[in-house]
Scaffold this motif. Sequence first.
Motif, mmCIF file in Angstrom:
data_model
loop_
_atom_site.group_PDB
_atom_site.id
_atom_site.type_symbol
_atom_site.label_atom_id
_atom_site.label_comp_id
_atom_site.label_asym_id
_atom_site.label_seq_id
_atom_site.Cartn_x
_atom_site.Cartn_y
_atom_site.Cartn_z
ATOM 1 N N CYS A 39 9.656 48.213 2.865
ATOM 2 C CA CYS A 39 10.174 47.363 1.805
ATOM 3 C C CYS A 39 9.414 46.043 1.770
ATOM 4 N N VAL A 89 14.007 39.856 -5.584
ATOM 5 C CA VAL A 89 13.629 41.246 -5.864
ATOM 6 C C VAL A 89 13.261 41.928 -4.558
ATOM 7 N N HIS A 91 11.762 45.314 -3.081
ATOM 8 C CA HIS A 91 10.992 46.509 -3.457
ATOM 9 C C HIS A 91 11.129 47.550 -2.346
ATOM 10 N N THR A 124 10.909 52.068 -1.429
ATOM 11 C CA THR A 124 10.320 53.342 -1.860
ATOM 12 C C THR A 124 11.342 54.484 -1.886
ATOM 13 N N GLN A 137 18.999 52.418 -3.291
ATOM 14 C CA GLN A 137 18.965 51.292 -4.232
ATOM 15 C C GLN A 137 20.263 50.482 -4.228
ATOM 16 N N ASP A 196 13.945 47.117 -6.747
ATOM 17 C CA ASP A 196 12.881 47.789 -7.494
ATOM 18 C C ASP A 196 12.349 48.962 -6.676
ATOM 19 N N VAL A 239 9.578 51.593 -5.978
ATOM 20 C CA VAL A 239 8.148 51.774 -6.243
ATOM 21 C C VAL A 239 7.634 52.991 -5.471
ATOM 22 N N ILE A 252 4.502 50.585 -1.142
ATOM 23 C CA ILE A 252 4.361 49.141 -0.959
ATOM 24 C C ILE A 252 2.873 48.865 -0.786
ATOM 25 N N LEU A 290 2.696 43.580 -6.240
ATOM 26 C CA LEU A 290 4.093 43.934 -6.471
ATOM 27 C C LEU A 290 4.664 43.155 -7.651
#
Length: 467
Positions: A407, A417, A419, A421, A426, A447, A449, A452, A465
């Motif tokens: 992350c 935010v 991020h 995977t 979430q 978010d 993605v 990373i 990012l």
Amino acid sequence: MFTFQESQVVAVTPGERLLTGSDLARVGGAMGKLVPPRSLVFALCSNTEGSLCGYLACLQNRVVPLMLDAEMDATLLGGLIQTYGPQYIWLPNETAQQTMFDGWPLRLNAEEYGYRLLENPRPTPNLKLHPDLALLLTTSGSTGSPKLVRISYDNLLANAESIAQYLEITAEERPITTLPMHYSYGLSVINSHLLRGATLLLTPRSIMEKEFWAFFREAGATSLSGVPYTYQMLKRLRLQRMELPTLRTLTQAGGKLGAELVHEYAEWAAQSGRRFVVMYGQTEATARMSYLPAEQALTRSASIGIPIPGGSFTVVDTEGKLIQTPETPGELVYRGANVSLGYAECPADLALGDVNHGVLHTGDVAQFDADGYYYIVGRLKRFVKIFGNRVNLDQAEQIARGLVSDCACTGEDDRLVVHITDSTQQEAMRSHMAATLGLHPSAIAVDVVAEIPKNSAGKIQYAALTR
């Protein structure tokens, strides 16, 4: 620092309950008989009588409080207690019932104010506090970081005096609490008004509650303070259409409010005979470093203004050389009597003296115009301000890794935010970050993605990012 007449009404709470100078003297006297000067006290704060009584009693008796959110996560609070080992804790009655305080003797019960003083059975032995140290504030919102800002008595007085001067505060003012008492901005509102003998309107209610506005009108509030999020919410609430005949002054700090919204509030204030004052500050400067005079808010709505009375700014380049050309970005450096003594990260640091010597490298990138008005254009370090609380993105990232290993954290003012995977995490991540940081979930975006992005050395590429 503060002196009150016995009959003076220092604060009013909903229901027209009055807190007088006599009440404060009684609590302060009781604490003084029990707590030796230069003791460390954790003060769990709320916008209530008990919280204010404890804070002022500490100052009166030269006891040093660490101001903390009364609602902070118990695990984070426990970590701070373990790190610093305070001799006492001043806290709400209901919080004192938590199991973590089993075995802590009761030393003072301020029942009528809903607070009590407990003694730590395992304090840090031989804890030394510097004689100039007045109080401690956290640097990064509610993350539980052991890094604290050391504020002196002179810092407090200098900043309160300066704020009272440029806002022209008098004893007739009645500011209503909209910001946490443990937050440097909220505390500065209290200090600057108490210095002038004004009456505080204490309420734990938020601007989103009808009870707040009922109290506002009944008690005749004259001023309102807020961070950018506050003013975004006030726009939704249609503040400009409210009947608030006693409101004279609105102040904003704790992050950058968009220039369009500054202009909108400034225009409304000018048309209705009020003042809208934008300010800039950091906890490391006790609270405030600059202000934008109300009459300049319409023409310089993107500016943080000019230095506060007694303070000064310079802008330096990457080599520390003075920038003298307008519109040239560099790091903003502040000088003033309100610059804190320095940081503390362990008990031994509490004995340190002044390591800043009145100079603060803000970490903000700024520039000035030909008339000497300053503008923030960026940050040197990875911090964001979420609802007025400064959040270290690197620390937030460590917290996020408590849930998922892959992350990264980015953000902007009022928005963190995270991020990740793993799409299945979430909602769990949003809840985890909100609970641990003490933030509203609306301030946190998660978010998902594909990966990373990292460079060949394995360092996260935050710019990629953000794009």
